[in-house]
Structure formats: C-alpha cells, structure tokens
Design a protein around this motif. Structure first.
Motif, mmCIF file in Angstrom:
data_model
loop_
_atom_site.group_PDB
_atom_site.id
_atom_site.type_symbol
_atom_site.label_atom_id
_atom_site.label_comp_id
_atom_site.label_asym_id
_atom_site.label_seq_id
_atom_site.Cartn_x
_atom_site.Cartn_y
_atom_site.Cartn_z
ATOM 1 N N PHE A 264 8.660 10.406 102.805
ATOM 2 C CA PHE A 264 8.658 10.658 100.946
ATOM 3 C C PHE A 264 9.097 11.926 101.045
ATOM 4 N N ARG A 265 8.291 13.154 102.482
ATOM 5 C CA ARG A 265 8.146 14.394 101.566
ATOM 6 C C ARG A 265 7.954 14.598 102.968
ATOM 7 N N ALA A 266 8.691 16.005 103.431
ATOM 8 C CA ALA A 266 7.923 16.083 104.862
ATOM 9 C C ALA A 266 6.962 17.302 103.788
ATOM 10 N N PRO A 267 6.624 18.112 105.318
ATOM 11 C CA PRO A 267 5.448 19.248 105.017
ATOM 12 C C PRO A 267 5.877 20.129 103.788
ATOM 13 N N GLU A 268 5.134 21.115 102.734
ATOM 14 C CA GLU A 268 6.084 22.358 101.853
ATOM 15 C C GLU A 268 6.112 23.121 103.331
ATOM 16 N N ILE A 269 7.154 23.937 102.299
ATOM 17 C CA ILE A 269 6.942 25.361 103.083
ATOM 18 C C ILE A 269 6.639 26.072 102.465
ATOM 19 N N GLN A 270 6.440 27.254 102.119
ATOM 20 C CA GLN A 270 5.648 28.041 101.469
ATOM 21 C C GLN A 270 6.195 29.758 101.766
ATOM 22 N N PHE A 291 15.382 28.128 111.590
ATOM 23 C CA PHE A 291 15.213 26.126 111.282
ATOM 24 C C PHE A 291 14.548 25.503 113.220
ATOM 25 N N GLU A 292 15.194 26.259 113.734
ATOM 26 C CA GLU A 292 14.031 26.150 114.643
ATOM 27 C C GLU A 292 13.138 26.199 115.501
ATOM 28 N N LEU A 293 13.417 26.992 114.679
ATOM 29 C CA LEU A 293 10.920 27.270 115.220
ATOM 30 C C LEU A 293 10.826 26.440 113.308
ATOM 31 N N LEU A 294 10.686 26.344 112.542
ATOM 32 C CA LEU A 294 10.593 25.280 111.672
ATOM 33 C C LEU A 294 10.284 23.805 112.074
ATOM 34 N N LYS A 295 11.377 23.217 112.442
ATOM 35 C CA LYS A 295 10.817 22.130 112.716
ATOM 36 C C LYS A 295 10.448 22.153 113.505
ATOM 37 N N ASN A 296 10.633 23.264 114.705
ATOM 38 C CA ASN A 296 8.593 22.465 115.910
ATOM 39 C C ASN A 296 7.693 22.947 115.353
ATOM 40 N N SER A 297 7.043 23.831 113.994
ATOM 41 C CA SER A 297 6.392 23.729 113.396
ATOM 42 C C SER A 297 6.061 22.924 112.005
ATOM 43 N N LEU A 298 6.843 21.641 111.735
ATOM 44 C CA LEU A 298 7.236 20.254 111.172
ATOM 45 C C LEU A 298 7.011 19.731 112.210
ATOM 46 N N PRO A 314 0.556 23.410 104.174
ATOM 47 C CA PRO A 314 1.492 23.798 104.336
ATOM 48 C C PRO A 314 1.278 24.875 105.206
ATOM 49 N N ILE A 315 3.833 25.098 105.327
ATOM 50 C CA ILE A 315 3.561 25.818 106.532
ATOM 51 C C ILE A 315 3.913 26.743 105.335
ATOM 52 N N ARG A 316 3.248 28.587 106.190
ATOM 53 C CA ARG A 316 4.172 29.884 105.686
ATOM 54 C C ARG A 316 4.885 30.513 106.359
ATOM 55 N N GLY A 401 -3.887 25.482 114.919
ATOM 56 C CA GLY A 401 -2.536 26.245 114.967
ATOM 57 C C GLY A 401 -1.335 26.594 115.767
ATOM 58 N N THR A 402 -0.135 27.308 115.201
ATOM 59 C CA THR A 402 0.367 28.320 115.611
ATOM 60 C C THR A 402 0.851 29.230 114.648
ATOM 61 N N ASP A 403 1.541 30.310 115.632
ATOM 62 C CA ASP A 403 2.077 31.813 114.812
ATOM 63 C C ASP A 403 3.291 31.951 115.228
ATOM 64 N N VAL A 404 4.693 31.796 114.905
ATOM 65 C CA VAL A 404 5.043 32.319 115.627
ATOM 66 C C VAL A 404 6.193 33.789 115.191
ATOM 67 N N TYR A 405 6.150 34.600 115.521
ATOM 68 C CA TYR A 405 6.348 35.843 114.930
ATOM 69 C C TYR A 405 7.778 36.355 115.483
ATOM 70 N N LEU A 406 8.961 36.628 115.015
ATOM 71 C CA LEU A 406 10.399 36.515 114.303
ATOM 72 C C LEU A 406 10.672 38.348 114.322
ATOM 73 N N HIS A 407 10.668 38.788 115.224
ATOM 74 C CA HIS A 407 10.966 40.363 114.846
ATOM 75 C C HIS A 407 13.182 40.968 115.396
#
Ligand SMILES: Nc1ncnc2c1ncn2[C@@H]1O[C@H](COP(=O)(O)OP(=O)(O)OP(=O)(O)O)[C@@H](O)[C@H]1O
Length: 419
Positions: A264-270, A291-298, A314-316, A401-407
């Motif tokens: 009904f509701r996917a995890p929030e993305i703040q 999109f790819e990175l957020l999909k992985n986190s979700l 939430p995903i931050r 959890g996981t942190d990804v850094y996109l520079h």
C-alpha cells in the motif's frame, strides 16, 4: 542476408584502432554547444566523423579478442557486426569538399584571429553530391575570429542534417547491445560464481565506451534538432535541480516497489537538500543513477521487514554541496551486505534477486530493469558517475544497513575516462 565483415573492412578497422580515442569533458561540451551556428555544428560533425570510427574500431577489435573463446559466441558476433556496420557507415559517409580557406578555419584554434586574404571577396564551397555552396555575405577585408562569423549556406545545414540522421540510426542499431552482451555474462555466471577479472575489465571498458559514444551522439542530435533553451546545451542541463531530480527518482522507485511487492505504501524517502541547488549535468544520467540506488535501498528494506509492517524505517537522502563535488548519500536500514560480498556487488550479473531470464530471441528492445535481478544497477551507475569525473562508493554495516555515496563533479573538467 547476414552482415559480414570483409577482410578489407577489417584492415581499415585495425588501422583506426591504432589511434587513441579523444576524450571530451563536460565543460568542453557545454562551452562548445552554446548557441551553435551551422558552422559550429559542421565542426562538431567533423569531430564526430573522425572520432566515432576510432572509438568503434577499438570495440570491434576487443570483441574479437575476448578470452575463453567468447568471441565465437553468436551473441558476441552479432554485437561485433553492429559495431562493424556502424564503422562502415561512418567511414563511407561522404565528406564535404571544402576550399582550403575553410578547411584551415575548421582546423584552426577558434580563438586564433585569422585574416582572410584581401582577394577573396566571395568564395564557393563544394559539398560532395550537393552542388555549390555560397556564403550569402561577401567576405573581404574582415577579420574572422572564428568560423561562426560566416553566414553558412543551406547546404551546410543539409550536410549536418544527413550526418545527424546517420548517427541517430547508429544509436538505434545499438540499443539492444546491453541485453545481447548480457547473455554472455548470464552464461558465464551460470558456469561459475568466480569473478573473471578479464571479463569484468572488458565489460567496464565496453560499457564506459558505450556511454561515451551515446553521449556524443545524443548531444550532437540534440544540438542539431532541439530549439535552443536558456537552461540546456544539447542534453546537458546547466540548471539541473538536484532536489527535484531526487524527488522524481524517489517517486518512480517507490511506485515500482509498491507494484512489485503489492504494498500500500513503500518505505518513505526523506530528502535533505537545498531546494534551489542546481548544477550542470545530464539529467537522464542523474535520474538513472538515483533510481537504481533508491530501488536497491527500497528492496533491501522491504525484504528485511516483510510486506505487512505498518511503517518501515525511512531511507534518507542527504545532499552536500562542496566546492569540488556535490555528494548525494543514500542511507537505508535494510540490513546491509556481508563484507565478503562487497566486491561482488560491483560485478555484472551479481544479484541476490531471482535472476531475470534473458531470452536470446527477445533482444530487440532496449534494456529495462524491473525491481531487481540483472545485477547491472551498481556497476553501470558507477560508470555513469565516473564518466563525468565522479564516483560511486558503498559502505555497509551488516546487520543494520547500507550507505551509498554518489560523488558528482561540479562542471567537470576531466576528459571522459576511456582507457
Ligand atoms: N542498499 C542495499 N542493501 C542491501 N543490499 C544491496 C543494496 N544495494 C545493492 N545490494 C546488493 O547488491 C546486489 C547487486 O545490486 P545491483 O543494483 O547491481 O543489481 P540488482 O539490484 O540485483 O539488479 P538490477 O540490475 O536490476 O539493478 C543486489 O542484488 C543486492 O544483493
């Protein structure tokens, strides 16, 4: 009839593959493409007419020399033939026969002041098969700091247009390359779980080169076709709004996630990002990576917590603006990745999702990933980031959890990494 590479053509390909590719930086693309005249476009056409065959020739040679007899695989031969065919189309494209004065101008440094001889009040330009070209303004005792000062006749427009059509067709021909080469990795993957570093390095080079070729073509087509806009130079947006791009990617990823898991509701993305932070970038590249990175986190969060919880952590998304880089950090509480698996996430075809079936008979469409399952998301996103001098890093805390850094490099000065 199936396409065949003749020995004569192959010799030509080998010859072109002796030249190194010439990388272009984002900054150069922006500077070059601002309000381009037909003269500038002609110059761009000439650059591409020289550069694309060199880049393509390298790929043909490489596809022909893959380890483990992979070059014999029908899918690889198919892809190699597309490259060879595009090479042939490009080298056979008739070049305009320009008078020496124009040739000089085209090859001269555009900042250089060049005096046109006094005895040239008017001249004509001959383009192969297209008759005589005449600048409509007399040119006599004037100095021209660059070729854009000339009022280019319609035939130059025609030549630019024909070349644009050709490279558009080449881009289309190569649309299914990723799915076709994907079969290679799929088969490799089925045979052994060990990463073959040769293949990995080949794929990184191959896909990076593909990004570069498609960028050059996309940019050229846009400059020739699209009406000029104050915030765009070709497909490069000089005012790419990060908060907005994150929001769009988040909406899309959440939508796919809800569909896929029946939520009904996917995890929030703040998102924590200055709303008016803008920079120069290719929005389609940025959207793709986010999109790819957020999909992985979700996916990680939903698979850890299940599909019937009231609320997910939430995903931050935190965006930091530095002098050199804009960095986007995406943090999730999806349980992380075991440390021993970290090197694998950068390999093609590594996925913990059920492997998507790549049907060898269905390779005519462009590559489209669903929620997960090809194992391309991270390695391809890293190539996109590196293409304009950025990078993608991943740090995981297994059990949390996981942190990804996109520079992302601000107005990147670095040339495309093509070696
Ligand atoms: N945020 C994350 N948390 C946990 N595991 C992750 C995360 N991101 C990636 N992974 C792991 O890395 C693997 C590879 O990710 P990658 O994005 O390359 O491919 P994928 O998501 O499996 O497939 P696709 O090509 O469709 O994106 C995933 O299958 C998953 O096991």
């Amino acid at each position: 009839m199936a396409y065949r590479i003749t020995s004569q053509l192959y010799e030509k390909i080998k010859h072109f593959a002796r030249f190194p590719p010439t990388g272009v930086s984002l900054r150069q693309m922006v500077m070059f493409g601002q309000n381009p005249s037909q003269g500038t476009l002609l110059r761009a056409t000439q650059f591409l007419a020289d550069e694309l065959p060199i880049r393509i020739a390298h790929r043909v040679k490489e596809l022909d020399n893959l380890p483990h007899n992979l070059s014999e695989m029908p899918s690889i031969i198919k892809v190699k033939n597309w490259y060879a065919q595009s090479f042939e189309d490009l080298v056979n494209f008739p070049k305009p026969e320009l008078p020496p004065i124009i040739r000089e101008k085209l090859s001269a440094n555009s900042a250089e002041q060049t005096k046109l001889p006094d005895n040239v009040p008017n001249f004509s330009i001959n383009l192969t098969n297209s008759g005589k070209l005449k600048p409509s303004v007399p040119i006599g005792h004037r100095y021209y700091s660059n070729i854009d000062d000339l009022d280019w006749p319609p035939e130059v427009r025609y030549y630019n247009e024909k070349f644009t059509k050709l490279i558009e067709a080449i881009k289309r021909r190569h649309d299914p390359v990723v799915t076709t080469v994907g079969i290679l990795e799929y088969k490799q993957h089925k045979k052994s779980a060990v990463i073959d570093t040769d293949i990995q390095a080949f794929l990184d080079r191959f896909y990076m080169s593909r990004i570069g070729i498609r960028m050059l073509i996309g940019q050229h087509v846009a400059l020739n076709r699209l009406p000029s806009r104050s915030d765009y130079v070709g497909i490069i947006c000089t005012k790419t709004n990060i908060a907005q791009t994150v929001q769009d990617a988040a909406d899309n990823a959440r939508f796919i996630c809800e569909e896929y898991y029946g939520l009904f509701r996917a995890p929030e993305i703040q998102t924590f990002c200055p709303p008016d932070l803008i920079f120069t970038y290719v929005p389609t590249h940025l959207s793709h990576m986010l999109f790819e990175l957020l999909k992985n986190s979700l996916r990680a969060v939903v698979e850890l917590f299940g599909d019937d919880v009231d609320e997910y952590p939430p995903i931050r998304v935190i965006v930091a603006e530095g002098k050199e880089d804009i960095t986007i950090k995406i943090s999730d509480e999806g349980g992380g990745i075991p440390r021993s698996n970290i090197p694998l996430v950068w390999t093609y075809m590594y996925t913990t999702a059920e492997v998507q079936k790549l049907d060898p008979d269905f390779i005519d469409s462009d590559f489209k990933a669903p929620m997960a399952g090809f194992g391309y998301g991270l390695p391809i996103s890293r190539l996109y980031a590196r293409y304009f001098g950025g990078d993608l890093k991943l740090i995981s805390m297994e059990g949390f959890g996981t942190d990804v850094y996109l520079h992302l490099n601000r107005i990147s000065n670095s040339d495309e990494p093509l070696h």
